[in-house]
Design an enzyme around this catalytic site. Structure first.
Site, PDB file in Angstrom:
ATOM      1  N   TYR A  55      56.741  32.429  70.210  1.00 35.50           N
ATOM      2  CA  TYR A  55      55.334  32.691  69.917  1.00 35.50           C
ATOM      3  C   TYR A  55      54.467  32.182  71.069  1.00 35.50           C
ATOM      4  O   TYR A  55      53.579  32.881  71.551  1.00 35.50           O
ATOM      5  CB  TYR A  55      54.927  32.011  68.598  1.00 35.50           C
ATOM      6  CG  TYR A  55      53.502  32.317  68.192  1.00 35.50           C
ATOM      7  CD1 TYR A  55      53.209  33.429  67.411  1.00 35.50           C
ATOM      8  CD2 TYR A  55      52.451  31.493  68.604  1.00 35.50           C
ATOM      9  CE1 TYR A  55      51.908  33.724  67.057  1.00 35.50           C
ATOM     10  CE2 TYR A  55      51.141  31.782  68.254  1.00 35.50           C
ATOM     11  CZ  TYR A  55      50.875  32.892  67.478  1.00 35.50           C
ATOM     12  OH  TYR A  55      49.586  33.192  67.135  1.00 35.50           O
ATOM     13  N   LYS A 102      41.403  26.494  39.903  1.00 40.20           N
ATOM     14  CA  LYS A 102      40.095  26.256  40.518  1.00 40.20           C
ATOM     15  C   LYS A 102      40.353  25.326  41.694  1.00 40.20           C
ATOM     16  O   LYS A 102      40.566  24.130  41.524  1.00 40.20           O
ATOM     17  CB  LYS A 102      39.120  25.638  39.524  1.00 40.20           C
ATOM     18  CG  LYS A 102      37.711  25.538  40.076  1.00 40.20           C
ATOM     19  CD  LYS A 102      36.701  25.211  38.982  1.00 40.20           C
ATOM     20  CE  LYS A 102      35.265  25.362  39.467  1.00 40.20           C
ATOM     21  NZ  LYS A 102      34.904  24.453  40.541  1.00 40.20           N
ATOM     22  N   GLU A 139      38.375  30.171  49.131  1.00 39.47           N
ATOM     23  CA  GLU A 139      38.188  28.727  49.242  1.00 39.47           C
ATOM     24  C   GLU A 139      38.888  28.185  50.490  1.00 39.47           C
ATOM     25  O   GLU A 139      40.066  28.449  50.694  1.00 39.47           O
ATOM     26  CB  GLU A 139      38.789  28.073  47.984  1.00 39.47           C
ATOM     27  CG  GLU A 139      38.311  26.685  47.713  1.00 39.47           C
ATOM     28  CD  GLU A 139      37.006  26.630  46.901  1.00 39.47           C
ATOM     29  OE1 GLU A 139      36.345  27.690  46.710  1.00 39.47           O
ATOM     30  OE2 GLU A 139      36.652  25.518  46.472  1.00 39.47           O
ATOM     31  N   CYS A 181      53.378 -15.649  54.491  1.00 38.56           N
ATOM     32  CA  CYS A 181      53.786 -14.706  53.451  1.00 38.56           C
ATOM     33  C   CYS A 181      53.529 -15.308  52.067  1.00 38.56           C
ATOM     34  O   CYS A 181      53.951 -16.435  51.791  1.00 38.56           O
ATOM     35  CB  CYS A 181      55.270 -14.388  53.618  1.00 38.56           C
ATOM     36  SG  CYS A 181      55.935 -13.426  52.249  1.00 38.56           S
ATOM     37  N   CYS A 224      55.751  -9.911  57.159  1.00 32.93           N
ATOM     38  CA  CYS A 224      56.335 -11.230  56.910  1.00 32.93           C
ATOM     39  C   CYS A 224      57.534 -11.361  57.842  1.00 32.93           C
ATOM     40  O   CYS A 224      58.352 -10.448  57.936  1.00 32.93           O
ATOM     41  CB  CYS A 224      56.789 -11.317  55.458  1.00 32.93           C
ATOM     42  SG  CYS A 224      58.000 -12.616  55.171  1.00 32.93           S
TER      43      CYS A 224
HETATM   44  S1  IVH Z   1      35.322  32.843  41.631  1.00 29.37           S
HETATM   45  C1  IVH Z   1      31.570  34.720  40.301  1.00 29.37           C
HETATM   46  N1  IVH Z   1      37.657  31.665  41.718  1.00 29.37           N
HETATM   47  O1  IVH Z   1      34.256  27.318  42.227  1.00 29.37           O
HETATM   48  C2  IVH Z   1      32.716  33.864  40.533  1.00 29.37           C
HETATM   49  N2  IVH Z   1      35.760  30.390  42.355  1.00 29.37           N
HETATM   50  O2  IVH Z   1      31.365  27.674  40.735  1.00 29.37           O
HETATM   51  C3  IVH Z   1      32.740  33.363  41.918  1.00 29.37           C
HETATM   52  N3  IVH Z   1      36.287  28.102  43.079  1.00 29.37           N
HETATM   53  O3  IVH Z   1      32.271  26.831  44.680  1.00 29.37           O
HETATM   54  C4  IVH Z   1      33.743  32.333  42.191  1.00 29.37           C
HETATM   55  N4  IVH Z   1      38.458  28.254  42.804  1.00 29.37           N
HETATM   56  O4  IVH Z   1      34.332  27.973  45.575  1.00 29.37           O
HETATM   57  C5  IVH Z   1      36.339  31.518  41.918  1.00 29.37           C
HETATM   58  N5  IVH Z   1      39.815  30.784  41.767  1.00 29.37           N
HETATM   59  C6  IVH Z   1      38.498  30.642  41.979  1.00 29.37           C
HETATM   60  C7  IVH Z   1      37.930  29.440  42.443  1.00 29.37           C
HETATM   61  C8  IVH Z   1      36.549  29.350  42.617  1.00 29.37           C
HETATM   62  C9  IVH Z   1      37.461  27.474  43.180  1.00 29.37           C
HETATM   63  C10 IVH Z   1      34.977  27.483  43.379  1.00 29.37           C
HETATM   64  C11 IVH Z   1      34.102  28.288  44.253  1.00 29.37           C
HETATM   65  C12 IVH Z   1      32.717  27.878  43.882  1.00 29.37           C
HETATM   66  C13 IVH Z   1      32.870  27.377  42.505  1.00 29.37           C
HETATM   67  C14 IVH Z   1      32.213  28.340  41.558  1.00 29.37           C
END
Ligand code: IVH
Length: 717
Positions: free
Chosen positions: A39, A124, A184, A450, A468
């Site tokens: 690469y 999330k 994200e 120690c 120690c």
């Molecule tokens: S969808 C309309 N999916 O959560 C929906 N958000 O309050 C738009 N976040 O700061 C967001 N994981 O960055 C979505 N799987 C996920 C997520 C996600 C994290 C965060 C997002 C935002 C907050 C939304």
């Protein structure tokens, strides 16, 4: 490179296309097709070509990931499609999912006779929301969420993220003229730990203006908002895509693009990482099950999540449901217990580890964090305590994420300022109780001797750690050495835990590992909480441990810098213990993967008369292994192959299966890719098996593996 075009312009295109492809394999698919060096060669060829034709450099060239200039500030970006937030609920259990499903069904006017609603459930991710704008398939802008309407232009920093395509992949489906990808930016836990380790070393070496980061999210946010792209590039960031913003023309995704799940598939085709933890769920029961399943996996994920997100799958239903204020009615987030909490420092202890390293540990008022009650948290070393200025009586933030040891990440500043002021804080604030906390203790200092054995404490130049100097004279080091010797991956002495070892050492029954084999039933039965039955079991476990392998024994000795892999290499190379014990540093350097530090450590260890004495005593007690054969001459049937294990095997433990594969020259990896040679599957094999089938990777059971290795001697008892 026979197919390399002769014409410069064509060569440039060819190199870029190759580099885009291999970057995707490496960063997104985790399955490189060429070695790193190859690469680099392609990359350098492109750099040379671009140096000869500076006007051919375009922003989507792989050479342009790093190379922006230091900025004074970030330009403002108006999001053409606003970046919304999600309604977040903390009532995590079934009731939350049920209430969401009820709301959705009611709004859509579904009746109980209608089938369950299809959802997509996602982690999330705990990072920063990002909008990536592609025009004609080329990344033109990356913007933070900001207030949802106006964000900041952080394009040059986002370009440094290997997982973010600079150009969309167009093989599998057409690319829309305008595409905004939402997702994200985050930092993996291992990358975060390594970054902080690096920072701690820098601070110890006297670097000015450096700091450690509180958590992966903060580290990621700091990197994204770096004005110097070279610094941003040195902070390892990752990306997951989870949605789209503007797509133009709106039908660009094709007529069959009608669900959120389709969106994710399209994003994957265009080259984005989409989390494997995303799942399609039908109805509320499956949402609840998903929440539970992901919660159970949370500690083992390589990245932080703070909850789950449920999204209505059908896009026409998403449109019908619409928004309230700035939150869509078609999505909801349910949080898991927080991984950071505030509590009070009751004391600062100093613990002594196996190698004598002294670690300051904060004793805390019990606090529930990351799903468990925490009363101890590491403070790493003296410099860290001083830099964070942690003192007894302080209110601190404690973090516990994944399997990482809980740590004190910071002192809560307002509490500190007020507590050290002459008068207490305002009585009417909700935090008044923090301000009236006990007065702050003195500045922390590592003890000069120690705390366990009274030997002098030393700190080597350029080292962050105090040690120690008592060696195995120090009971703390002795206890740790015994626990290390007894652990499953070493001599595997079942039932010999820390409480027992504490007692044995404190009462003088065991001074070193050979004493373990001299214990009798009477002595053991005198110990607290030791019934005759457990004493008998322990004696049996001790007896069984005597039959071992050379790699296990070498690892068990606890030689500094000799982990399991190094122990295996040493055993393979020398074949027998005597040859290893007599090896010179030069001979040790001939061993695969062994450098000067390890060579010196091994040599020094075996030069010490008391270490040789311990080895001799253990052998006299009956500890033995097969020499010369197992490790060194085992036919390397699986040389160069990568295997993946999944499920429960009928007779072999995971460690044993791994030892078999590695003993035959193979490697064991955690995830299935096109590069995987075979998957060893047992009962209740999970998604790895599905993935193997999907990719056409060979699947083998335990009997199959044994058949493959028939002639190979079995290593690892
Ligand atoms: S969808 C309309 N999916 O959560 C929906 N958000 O309050 C738009 N976040 O700061 C967001 N994981 O960055 C979505 N799987 C996920 C997520 C996600 C994290 C965060 C997002 C935002 C907050 C939304």
């Amino acid at each position: 490179m026979t197919d390399l075009p002769a014409d410069d312009a064509q060569r440039l295109q060819w190199l870029r296309q190759q580099l885009h492809h291999h970057a995707h394999c490496y960063y997104v698919l985790d399955a490189p097709e060429i070695p790193d060096a190859e690469y680099d060669r392609l990359f350098q060829a492109l750099q040379a070509l671009e140096a000869a034709h500076p006007d051919w450099v375009t922003p989507d060239s792989p050479t342009q990931r790093v190379g922006g200039r230091v900025l004074d500030g970030f330009a403002t970006v108006r999001h053409r499609v606003p970046m919304l937030s999600i309604r977040t609920e903390t009532d995590t259990e079934a009731s939350g999912a049920r209430a969401f499903d009820d709301r959705v069904r009611k709004e859509l006017e579904l009746t109980p006779a209608d089938p369950p609603v299809a959802y997509v459930a996602e982690p999330k991710f705990d990072g920063l929301a990002m909008s990536l704008r592609y025009e004609d398939g080329v990344l033109v802008q990356a913007a933070t969420r900001g207030d949802g309407e106006l964000g900041e232009d952080v394009t040059q920093n986002i370009r440094t993220i290997g997982q973010v395509p600079l150009r969309l992949q167009a093989q599998a489906r057409a690319v829309p003229p305008v595409l905004e990808v939402r997702g994200e930016v985050y930092m993996r836990r291992d990358d975060f730990e390594a970054l902080n380790e690096r920072q701690r070393e820098r601070i110890a070496a006297g670097a000015k203006g450096e700091k450690t980061f509180v958590n992966p999210r903060n580290a990621a946010a700091g990197a994204v908002r770096q004005l110097d792209p070279a610094i941003a590039a040195s902070r390892p960031l990752s990306f997951f895509a989870y949605g789209v913003g503007e797509v133009s023309p709106p039908d660009a995704g094709g007529p069959r693009w009608s669900s959120h799940h389709d969106t994710l598939l399209a994003l994957r085709d265009w080259g984005f990482p989409v989390s494997d933890a995303v799942a399609r769920c039908h109805g509320v029961e499956e949402l609840v099950a998903y929440h539970r399943r992901l919660g159970a996996q949370r500690d083992r994920l390589p990245f932080d999540i703070d909850g789950v997100v449920y999204k209505v799958d059908r896009l026409d239903w998403q449109r019908a449901l619409g928004f309230v204020t700035r939150e869509p009615r078609w999505a909801v987030a349910h949080k898991y217990p927080a991984q950071e909490q505030m509590t009070t420092v009751l004391g600062i202890d100093v613990q002594v580890g196996r190698t004598g390293k002294l670690t300051p540990v904060a004793k805390l008022a019990p606090v529930f964090v990351g799903g468990v009650t925490v009363t101890n948290a590491t403070l790493h070393n003296e410099d860290e305590v001083l830099r964070k200025d942690v003192r007894v009586g302080d209110t601190v933030i404690v973090r516990r994420a994944g399997d990482v040891i809980p740590e004190v990440v910071a002192v809560v500043p307002s509490a500190r300022a007020e507590a050290s002021a002459d008068h207490a804080g305002p009585e009417d604030t909700p935090q008044a109780d923090l301000f009236t906390a006990a007065a702050r203790g003195p500045v922390f200092r590592m003890p000069a001797v120690c705390p366990v054995c009274g030997s002098a404490v030393v700190r080597e130049a350029e080292e962050a750690n105090h040690r120690c100097s008592g060696g195995l004279f120090c009971p703390a080091q002795r206890k740790q050495a015994i626990l290390h010797y007894a652990q499953r991956r070493a001599m595997d002495i079942e039932g010999l835990g820390d409480k027992l070892v504490d007692q044995m050492v404190d009462e003088g029954m065991v001074r070193g590992v050979p004493d373990l084999y001299r214990l009798g039933l009477n002595a053991l039965a005198r110990l607290d909480r030791m019934a005759d039955k457990s004493a008998t079991n322990l004696l049996q476990a001790l007896e069984a441990s005597k039959q071992t392998t050379l790699p296990r024994f070498l690892f068990a000795l606890g030689i500094r810098h000799v982990g399991e892999a190094t122990a295996r290499e040493l055993a393979r190379h020398f074949g027998g213990l005597d040859r290893l014990m007599e090896a010179s540093p030069e001979q040790l350097l001939e061993v695969r993967d062994i450098g000067p530090v390890v060579a010196k450590s091994v040599h020094t260890f075996f030069q010490q008369p008391h270490n040789r004495e311990v080895v001799a005593q253990l052998q006299a007690c009956g500890v033995h292994w097969e020499e010369g054969g197992a490790a060194s001459d085992a036919p390397q049937w699986l040389a160069g192959q990568t295997w993946v294990l999944t499920g429960t095997l009928p007779t072999l433990s995971r460690d044993q299966a791994k030892a078999l594969i590695e003993g035959a020259g193979g490697k064991v990896s955690g995830s299935v890719s096109k590069k995987t040679h075979a998957v060893l599957a047992g009962a209740e094999a999970g998604s790895k098996l599905d993935k193997a089938r999907e990719l056409g990777v060979r699947v083998i059971d335990e009997a199959g593996l044994r058949a493959l290795l028939q002639a190979a001697p079995v290593d690892g008892g």
